[in-house]
Design a protein around this motif. Sequence first.
Motif, PDB file in Angstrom:
ATOM      1  N   THR A  98       0.826  -1.210   0.000  1.00 43.32           N
ATOM      2  CA  THR A  98       0.000   0.000   0.000  1.00 43.32           C
ATOM      3  C   THR A  98       0.858   1.257   0.000  1.00 43.32           C
ATOM      4  O   THR A  98       0.572   2.236  -0.704  1.00 43.32           O
ATOM      5  CB  THR A  98      -0.931  -0.009   1.223  1.00 43.32           C
ATOM      6  N   GLY A  99       1.937   1.220   0.780  1.00 49.17           N
ATOM      7  CA  GLY A  99       2.820   2.380   0.850  1.00 49.17           C
ATOM      8  C   GLY A  99       3.489   2.681  -0.482  1.00 49.17           C
ATOM      9  O   GLY A  99       3.590   3.843  -0.895  1.00 49.17           O
ATOM     10  N   ARG A 100       3.962   1.648  -1.163  1.00 43.10           N
ATOM     11  CA  ARG A 100       4.601   1.855  -2.460  1.00 43.10           C
ATOM     12  C   ARG A 100       3.606   2.374  -3.494  1.00 43.10           C
ATOM     13  O   ARG A 100       3.942   3.216  -4.329  1.00 43.10           O
ATOM     14  CB  ARG A 100       5.253   0.564  -2.950  1.00 43.10           C
ATOM     15  N   MET A 101       2.393   1.870  -3.448  1.00 45.78           N
ATOM     16  CA  MET A 101       1.383   2.345  -4.394  1.00 45.78           C
ATOM     17  C   MET A 101       1.056   3.814  -4.138  1.00 45.78           C
ATOM     18  O   MET A 101       0.847   4.592  -5.067  1.00 45.78           O
ATOM     19  CB  MET A 101       0.115   1.492  -4.289  1.00 45.78           C
ATOM     20  N   ALA A 102       1.022   4.193  -2.859  1.00 43.27           N
ATOM     21  CA  ALA A 102       0.751   5.596  -2.523  1.00 43.27           C
ATOM     22  C   ALA A 102       1.863   6.503  -3.058  1.00 43.27           C
ATOM     23  O   ALA A 102       1.604   7.601  -3.560  1.00 43.27           O
ATOM     24  CB  ALA A 102       0.605   5.756  -1.021  1.00 43.27           C
ATOM     25  N   ARG A 103       3.110   6.030  -2.963  1.00 38.76           N
ATOM     26  CA  ARG A 103       4.226   6.830  -3.458  1.00 38.76           C
ATOM     27  C   ARG A 103       4.233   6.893  -4.991  1.00 38.76           C
ATOM     28  O   ARG A 103       4.737   7.854  -5.582  1.00 38.76           O
ATOM     29  CB  ARG A 103       5.549   6.257  -2.945  1.00 38.76           C
ATOM     30  N   LEU A 104       3.674   5.870  -5.637  1.00 36.79           N
ATOM     31  CA  LEU A 104       3.648   5.825  -7.091  1.00 36.79           C
ATOM     32  C   LEU A 104       2.503   6.649  -7.680  1.00 36.79           C
ATOM     33  O   LEU A 104       2.553   7.053  -8.843  1.00 36.79           O
ATOM     34  CB  LEU A 104       3.528   4.365  -7.560  1.00 36.79           C
ATOM     35  N   ARG A 105       1.482   6.914  -6.870  1.00 35.52           N
ATOM     36  CA  ARG A 105       0.288   7.596  -7.370  1.00 35.52           C
ATOM     37  C   ARG A 105       0.603   8.919  -8.078  1.00 35.52           C
ATOM     38  O   ARG A 105       0.074   9.169  -9.181  1.00 35.52           O
ATOM     39  CB  ARG A 105      -0.701   7.838  -6.233  1.00 35.52           C
ATOM     40  N   PRO A 106       1.429   9.803  -7.518  1.00 33.85           N
ATOM     41  CA  PRO A 106       1.692  11.066  -8.218  1.00 33.85           C
ATOM     42  C   PRO A 106       2.290  10.862  -9.607  1.00 33.85           C
ATOM     43  O   PRO A 106       1.979  11.622 -10.534  1.00 33.85           O
ATOM     44  CB  PRO A 106       2.669  11.795  -7.287  1.00 33.85           C
ATOM     45  N   PHE A 107       3.132   9.846  -9.754  1.00 33.39           N
ATOM     46  CA  PHE A 107       3.708   9.587 -11.072  1.00 33.39           C
ATOM     47  C   PHE A 107       2.642   9.097 -12.050  1.00 33.39           C
ATOM     48  O   PHE A 107       2.624   9.512 -13.215  1.00 33.39           O
ATOM     49  CB  PHE A 107       4.834   8.557 -10.976  1.00 33.39           C
ATOM     50  N   VAL A 108       1.757   8.230 -11.601  1.00 33.59           N
ATOM     51  CA  VAL A 108       0.671   7.749 -12.458  1.00 33.59           C
ATOM     52  C   VAL A 108      -0.205   8.923 -12.880  1.00 33.59           C
ATOM     53  O   VAL A 108      -0.579   9.053 -14.057  1.00 33.59           O
ATOM     54  CB  VAL A 108      -0.162   6.674 -11.741  1.00 33.59           C
ATOM     55  N   GLU A 109      -0.535   9.790 -11.925  1.00 31.04           N
ATOM     56  CA  GLU A 109      -1.371  10.951 -12.234  1.00 31.04           C
ATOM     57  C   GLU A 109      -0.685  11.879 -13.231  1.00 31.04           C
ATOM     58  O   GLU A 109      -1.318  12.369 -14.170  1.00 31.04           O
ATOM     59  CB  GLU A 109      -1.704  11.704 -10.949  1.00 31.04           C
ATOM     60  N   GLN A 110       0.609  12.122 -13.044  1.00 28.56           N
ATOM     61  CA  GLN A 110       1.321  13.017 -13.938  1.00 28.56           C
ATOM     62  C   GLN A 110       1.450  12.419 -15.337  1.00 28.56           C
ATOM     63  O   GLN A 110       1.307  13.128 -16.341  1.00 28.56           O
ATOM     64  CB  GLN A 110       2.712  13.336 -13.377  1.00 28.56           C
ATOM     65  N   THR A 139       4.485   3.049 -19.630  1.00 25.39           N
ATOM     66  CA  THR A 139       5.336   4.015 -18.942  1.00 25.39           C
ATOM     67  C   THR A 139       5.454   3.701 -17.459  1.00 25.39           C
ATOM     68  O   THR A 139       6.547   3.726 -16.879  1.00 25.39           O
ATOM     69  CB  THR A 139       4.780   5.438 -19.129  1.00 25.39           C
ATOM     70  N   VAL A 140       4.319   3.383 -16.834  1.00 19.83           N
ATOM     71  CA  VAL A 140       4.322   3.095 -15.395  1.00 19.83           C
ATOM     72  C   VAL A 140       5.137   1.835 -15.095  1.00 19.83           C
ATOM     73  O   VAL A 140       5.972   1.822 -14.178  1.00 19.83           O
ATOM     74  CB  VAL A 140       2.875   2.951 -14.877  1.00 19.83           C
ATOM     75  N   LEU A 141       4.929   0.774 -15.859  1.00 17.31           N
ATOM     76  CA  LEU A 141       5.701  -0.446 -15.647  1.00 17.31           C
ATOM     77  C   LEU A 141       7.172  -0.218 -15.935  1.00 17.31           C
ATOM     78  O   LEU A 141       8.042  -0.772 -15.251  1.00 17.31           O
ATOM     79  CB  LEU A 141       5.162  -1.567 -16.535  1.00 17.31           C
ATOM     80  N   GLY A 142       7.445   0.578 -16.954  1.00 18.02           N
ATOM     81  CA  GLY A 142       8.837   0.856 -17.272  1.00 18.02           C
ATOM     82  C   GLY A 142       9.564   1.506 -16.121  1.00 18.02           C
ATOM     83  O   GLY A 142      10.694   1.133 -15.786  1.00 18.02           O
ATOM     84  N   VAL A 143       8.925   2.463 -15.477  1.00 15.84           N
ATOM     85  CA  VAL A 143       9.533   3.127 -14.323  1.00 15.84           C
ATOM     86  C   VAL A 143       9.618   2.182 -13.133  1.00 15.84           C
ATOM     87  O   VAL A 143      10.638   2.121 -12.433  1.00 15.84           O
ATOM     88  CB  VAL A 143       8.734   4.397 -13.965  1.00 15.84           C
ATOM     89  N   LEU A 144       8.562   1.405 -12.893  1.00 22.32           N
ATOM     90  CA  LEU A 144       8.552   0.488 -11.757  1.00 22.32           C
ATOM     91  C   LEU A 144       9.672  -0.546 -11.874  1.00 22.32           C
ATOM     92  O   LEU A 144      10.372  -0.837 -10.898  1.00 22.32           O
ATOM     93  CB  LEU A 144       7.197  -0.222 -11.672  1.00 22.32           C
ATOM     94  N   THR A 226       5.346  -8.324 -19.025  1.00 21.23           N
ATOM     95  CA  THR A 226       4.394  -8.627 -20.092  1.00 21.23           C
ATOM     96  C   THR A 226       2.961  -8.684 -19.600  1.00 21.23           C
ATOM     97  O   THR A 226       2.068  -8.041 -20.166  1.00 21.23           O
ATOM     98  CB  THR A 226       4.771  -9.945 -20.786  1.00 21.23           C
ATOM     99  N   ALA A 227       2.710  -9.457 -18.549  1.00 21.49           N
ATOM    100  CA  ALA A 227       1.334  -9.610 -18.066  1.00 21.49           C
ATOM    101  C   ALA A 227       0.792  -8.286 -17.539  1.00 21.49           C
ATOM    102  O   ALA A 227      -0.370  -7.934 -17.775  1.00 21.49           O
ATOM    103  CB  ALA A 227       1.277 -10.687 -16.985  1.00 21.49           C
ATOM    104  N   GLY A 228       1.616  -7.534 -16.835  1.00 23.88           N
ATOM    105  CA  GLY A 228       1.159  -6.269 -16.273  1.00 23.88           C
ATOM    106  C   GLY A 228       0.807  -5.247 -17.336  1.00 23.88           C
ATOM    107  O   GLY A 228      -0.117  -4.449 -17.160  1.00 23.88           O
ATOM    108  N   TYR A 229       1.520  -5.272 -18.455  1.00 29.42           N
ATOM    109  CA  TYR A 229       1.243  -4.319 -19.528  1.00 29.42           C
ATOM    110  C   TYR A 229      -0.019  -4.699 -20.295  1.00 29.42           C
ATOM    111  O   TYR A 229      -0.948  -3.903 -20.430  1.00 29.42           O
ATOM    112  CB  TYR A 229       2.436  -4.251 -20.478  1.00 29.42           C
ATOM    113  N   GLU A 230      -0.072  -5.909 -20.822  1.00 24.20           N
ATOM    114  CA  GLU A 230      -1.161  -6.304 -21.716  1.00 24.20           C
ATOM    115  C   GLU A 230      -2.519  -6.266 -21.026  1.00 24.20           C
ATOM    116  O   GLU A 230      -3.508  -5.788 -21.585  1.00 24.20           O
ATOM    117  CB  GLU A 230      -0.888  -7.704 -22.267  1.00 24.20           C
ATOM    118  N   THR A 231      -2.584  -6.767 -19.799  1.00 23.11           N
ATOM    119  CA  THR A 231      -3.872  -6.828 -19.116  1.00 23.11           C
ATOM    120  C   THR A 231      -4.374  -5.449 -18.713  1.00 23.11           C
ATOM    121  O   THR A 231      -5.571  -5.164 -18.827  1.00 23.11           O
ATOM    122  CB  THR A 231      -3.785  -7.721 -17.874  1.00 23.11           C
TER     123      THR A 231
END
Length: 387
Positions: A98-110, A139-144, A226-231
């Motif tokens: 949950t903490g990592r997702m919270a930190r990632l949220r601003p990047f997803v939004e931007q 983009t999000v998976l690439g950064v992650l 792969t799975a995270g991107y396509e789905t």
Amino acid sequence: MNFSLPRNALGPFPELLGGSGNEPVEQVRTPLGDVMWLVRDYTLGRRVLTDSRFSRAAAARPGAPQLSSSGPAPTSIMSLDGSDHARLRRIVAMAFTTGRMARLRPFVEQTATDLLTTLAQKGSPADLITGYASPLPATVLGVLLGVPPADRPLFESSVEVVFDLTAGTDDEKARHQLRLVDYMVSLVTQKQSDPGDDLMTMLVGAHQQGQLSKAELVSLGLALLTAGYETTAGQLGLSVLALLRTGEPGRYAADPARLEGIVEELMRLSPATPVSFPRVATEDVDLGPVTVAAGEAVLVSFLEGNRDESIYPEPATVLAGRQAPHLTFGHGVHRCLGAPLARLQLRTALELLFRRFPDLRLAPGDDAVVFKSGLLTRGLARLAVTW
């Protein structure tokens, strides 16, 4: 503020789900010609997904019935049982807290905001798949994972072929699989010499500490990429289409609190992943009205389990307050690790899309909506919109 999504309005599905069978468990034939049991019942489906006698590892062995010629490797986290699976899952789970997702949220939004700004600058009509639904998770998976931006087109172009069920030859799939493996090996080497603050660096560190083998490291990186991107790309496109067809999409996406429930319902009713990976019975197992013999394979239909009337009253209706969990992310020990990230992207993408374009609608013409065909995962090749 409710609306319906009948199955016949959802576009194509893998052929093995195309029948009108009403039996809770019955045999179907895969595109490769193998026979498997298909479970349509929600409760029986959850049982298959949690019963250790239905083995993913056995399904990955040579000679097992196959759904596709390009299934996960035997060393993949998706193909392991028991302690080996639990070991890899513990390592990766740290990336989806949950903490990592919270930190990632601003990047997803931007990222979503930037993509929408580009769409607005180019003007309508626009293809929402190439302009939004596909580049956002890439983009999000690439950064992650720590994939350099210049490398992302490589995996985007190969993933679709690997997930292909009917189109494309086995040789084509093998070439693209090898291409992805070679890329992941090179990425691992890069992270060893130039570590970063990303998931692949963390996994390389776990390998160096002896927590996972080199083969497991490469397979794990490929599975996440792969799975995270396509789905996610598929689910976002399908969700936007469902809302556009209501004629009032902004009405449903305007309230962030309500949108959370709507996203869950869209995943339930129009899942990008309509069927589970196969599992093979390690002994004879009674499953509802049938007995699955040792060595036989079983699939769970997420699509039909998600519409089980005994679990979901008014199953075709989007009801944001439903309590029963859907099967789209699976269930049990193999439940999708990336579910928190997928939810974050879907909720963010839909909210920002309809906030930016409150009058978004389908573009005129029969070619405005083009579904991908022949894929294990569902999605759109084109979604032309105007505003």
